[in-house]
Design a protein around this motif. Structure first.
Motif, PDB file in Angstrom:
ATOM      1  N   ASP A  31       0.811  -1.220   0.000  1.00 13.52           N
ATOM      2  CA  ASP A  31       0.000   0.000   0.000  1.00 13.52           C
ATOM      3  C   ASP A  31       0.846   1.272   0.000  1.00 13.52           C
ATOM      4  N   THR A  32       2.005   1.265   0.658  1.00 14.25           N
ATOM      5  CA  THR A  32       2.854   2.456   0.641  1.00 14.25           C
ATOM      6  C   THR A  32       3.829   2.434  -0.532  1.00 14.25           C
ATOM      7  N   ALA A  33       4.258   1.248  -0.941  1.00 15.45           N
ATOM      8  CA  ALA A  33       5.209   1.146  -2.057  1.00 15.45           C
ATOM      9  C   ALA A  33       4.643   1.767  -3.324  1.00 15.45           C
ATOM     10  N   GLN A  34       3.345   1.603  -3.563  1.00 20.15           N
ATOM     11  CA  GLN A  34       2.760   2.153  -4.794  1.00 20.15           C
ATOM     12  C   GLN A  34       2.773   3.679  -4.820  1.00 20.15           C
ATOM     13  N   ARG A  35       2.910   4.324  -3.657  1.00 19.11           N
ATOM     14  CA  ARG A  35       3.027   5.789  -3.611  1.00 19.11           C
ATOM     15  C   ARG A  35       4.488   6.232  -3.551  1.00 19.11           C
ATOM     16  N   VAL A  36       5.311   5.508  -2.801  1.00 20.38           N
ATOM     17  CA  VAL A  36       6.689   5.933  -2.559  1.00 20.38           C
ATOM     18  C   VAL A  36       7.599   5.629  -3.743  1.00 20.38           C
ATOM     19  N   ILE A  37       7.461   4.477  -4.361  1.00 18.28           N
ATOM     20  CA  ILE A  37       8.363   4.104  -5.459  1.00 18.28           C
ATOM     21  C   ILE A  37       8.328   5.108  -6.612  1.00 18.28           C
ATOM     22  N   PRO A  38       7.151   5.547  -7.092  1.00 17.63           N
ATOM     23  CA  PRO A  38       7.168   6.556  -8.163  1.00 17.63           C
ATOM     24  C   PRO A  38       7.846   7.865  -7.744  1.00 17.63           C
ATOM     25  N   MET A  39       7.708   8.231  -6.469  1.00 16.95           N
ATOM     26  CA  MET A  39       8.377   9.443  -5.989  1.00 16.95           C
ATOM     27  C   MET A  39       9.889   9.269  -6.067  1.00 16.95           C
ATOM     28  N   VAL A  40      10.385   8.136  -5.586  1.00 18.27           N
ATOM     29  CA  VAL A  40      11.830   7.861  -5.597  1.00 18.27           C
ATOM     30  C   VAL A  40      12.356   7.839  -7.035  1.00 18.27           C
ATOM     31  N   HIS A  43      11.190   9.363  -9.636  1.00 16.76           N
ATOM     32  CA  HIS A  43      11.181  10.726 -10.174  1.00 16.76           C
ATOM     33  C   HIS A  43      12.310  11.566  -9.574  1.00 16.76           C
ATOM     34  N   TRP A  44      12.452  11.540  -8.268  1.00 19.25           N
ATOM     35  CA  TRP A  44      13.467  12.361  -7.605  1.00 19.25           C
ATOM     36  C   TRP A  44      14.879  12.004  -8.033  1.00 19.25           C
ATOM     37  N   LEU A  45      15.185  10.716  -8.087  1.00 19.53           N
ATOM     38  CA  LEU A  45      16.564  10.283  -8.289  1.00 19.53           C
ATOM     39  C   LEU A  45      16.870   9.813  -9.703  1.00 19.53           C
ATOM     40  N   ASN A  46      15.855   9.862 -10.573  1.00 17.13           N
ATOM     41  CA  ASN A  46      16.030   9.396 -11.944  1.00 17.13           C
ATOM     42  C   ASN A  46      16.554   7.957 -11.958  1.00 17.13           C
ATOM     43  N   VAL A  47      15.882   7.103 -11.186  1.00 25.16           N
ATOM     44  CA  VAL A  47      16.203   5.683 -11.126  1.00 25.16           C
ATOM     45  C   VAL A  47      14.955   4.896 -11.518  1.00 25.16           C
ATOM     46  N   ARG A  48      15.144   3.603 -11.751  1.00 25.05           N
ATOM     47  CA  ARG A  48      14.029   2.724 -12.110  1.00 25.05           C
ATOM     48  C   ARG A  48      13.934   1.610 -11.084  1.00 25.05           C
ATOM     49  N   HIS A  49      12.725   1.337 -10.633  1.00 27.22           N
ATOM     50  CA  HIS A  49      12.503   0.261  -9.668  1.00 27.22           C
ATOM     51  C   HIS A  49      12.520  -1.062 -10.409  1.00 27.22           C
ATOM     52  N   GLU A  50      13.275  -2.011  -9.884  1.00 25.75           N
ATOM     53  CA  GLU A  50      13.417  -3.319 -10.526  1.00 25.75           C
ATOM     54  C   GLU A  50      12.711  -4.421  -9.746  1.00 25.75           C
ATOM     55  N   GLY A  51      11.887  -4.043  -8.797  1.00 29.39           N
ATOM     56  CA  GLY A  51      11.203  -5.026  -7.962  1.00 29.39           C
ATOM     57  C   GLY A  51      11.885  -5.159  -6.621  1.00 29.39           C
ATOM     58  N   GLY A  52      11.118  -5.530  -5.621  1.00 24.41           N
ATOM     59  CA  GLY A  52      11.668  -5.678  -4.282  1.00 24.41           C
ATOM     60  C   GLY A  52      12.268  -4.376  -3.797  1.00 24.41           C
ATOM     61  N   LEU A  53      13.506  -4.422  -3.374  1.00 27.05           N
ATOM     62  CA  LEU A  53      14.222  -3.242  -2.886  1.00 27.05           C
ATOM     63  C   LEU A  53      15.320  -2.823  -3.856  1.00 27.05           C
ATOM     64  N   GLN A  54      15.169  -3.182  -5.120  1.00 25.56           N
ATOM     65  CA  GLN A  54      16.201  -2.940  -6.125  1.00 25.56           C
ATOM     66  C   GLN A  54      15.860  -1.740  -7.014  1.00 25.56           C
ATOM     67  N   PHE A  55      16.847  -0.846  -7.172  1.00 30.45           N
ATOM     68  CA  PHE A  55      16.748   0.281  -8.084  1.00 30.45           C
ATOM     69  C   PHE A  55      17.972   0.275  -8.987  1.00 30.45           C
ATOM     70  N   VAL A  56      17.813   0.760 -10.215  1.00 30.54           N
ATOM     71  CA  VAL A  56      18.937   0.902 -11.135  1.00 30.54           C
ATOM     72  C   VAL A  56      18.932   2.316 -11.699  1.00 30.54           C
ATOM     73  N   ASP A  57      20.113   2.777 -12.094  1.00 31.90           N
ATOM     74  CA  ASP A  57      20.216   4.101 -12.694  1.00 31.90           C
ATOM     75  C   ASP A  57      19.905   4.023 -14.184  1.00 31.90           C
ATOM     76  N   GLY A  58      20.044   5.133 -14.881  1.00 30.78           N
ATOM     77  CA  GLY A  58      19.739   5.194 -16.305  1.00 30.78           C
ATOM     78  C   GLY A  58      20.566   4.256 -17.159  1.00 30.78           C
ATOM     79  N   ALA A  59      21.761   3.889 -16.682  1.00 32.47           N
ATOM     80  CA  ALA A  59      22.628   2.970 -17.415  1.00 32.47           C
ATOM     81  C   ALA A  59      22.365   1.518 -17.043  1.00 32.47           C
TER      82      ALA A  59
END
Length: 132
Positions: A73-82, A84-100
């Motif tokens: 319930d909170t991930a669906q609001r927080v992940i898009p914010m993160v 947008h702010w950091l220009n990263v992509r959520h890869e599932g779970g607790l994983q994020f990747v940068d533009g590269a």
């Protein structure tokens, strides 16, 4: 082994880059470790500028941040914010990747947010909506 903050830890040391003059917040335990500048990527030894206002009450601990990302319930609001702010992509779970497509450690995501007053406040508001 990369730096892993404890769940109760909060970044509160302000560092400054001697090359591009970007400032950011790190954990006390990171002092003395290689900490690249989030602005220019410089590996130059950052200057310690001081402490954040830990009494502001607006910081979200690393453990609380993880819980925000783990709860559907909170991930669906927080992940898009993160993203947008950091220009990263959520890869599932607790994983994020940068533009590269390179992994961005969750601890880095957390302290970059905590080092930006507006983002810190918005994340804190999301956390307080759950905690109340």
């Amino acid at each position: 082994m990369p730096f892993q903050p404890l769940p109760q830890d909060q970044p509160h040391i302000i560092l400054g880059c001697p090359d591009c003059h970007t400032s950011w917040v790190v954990y006390e335990q990171q002092i003395g470790l290689p900490v690249p500048c989030p602005g220019c990527g410089s590996a130059a030894r950052p200057t310690r500028l001081g402490y954040t206002d830990a009494g502001s009450g607006r910081q979200v601990s690393f453990g609380s941040f993880r819980r925000l990302l783990e709860q559907p319930d909170t991930a669906q609001r927080v992940i898009p914010m993160v993203e947008h702010w950091l220009n990263v992509r959520h890869e599932g779970g607790l994983q994020f990747v940068d533009g590269a497509g390179q992994p961005v450690p969750l601890a880095e995501v957390h302290f970059r947010i905590q080092g930006h007053a507006q983002w810190q406040g918005e994340l804190y508001n999301q956390y307080m909506n759950v905690a109340r």
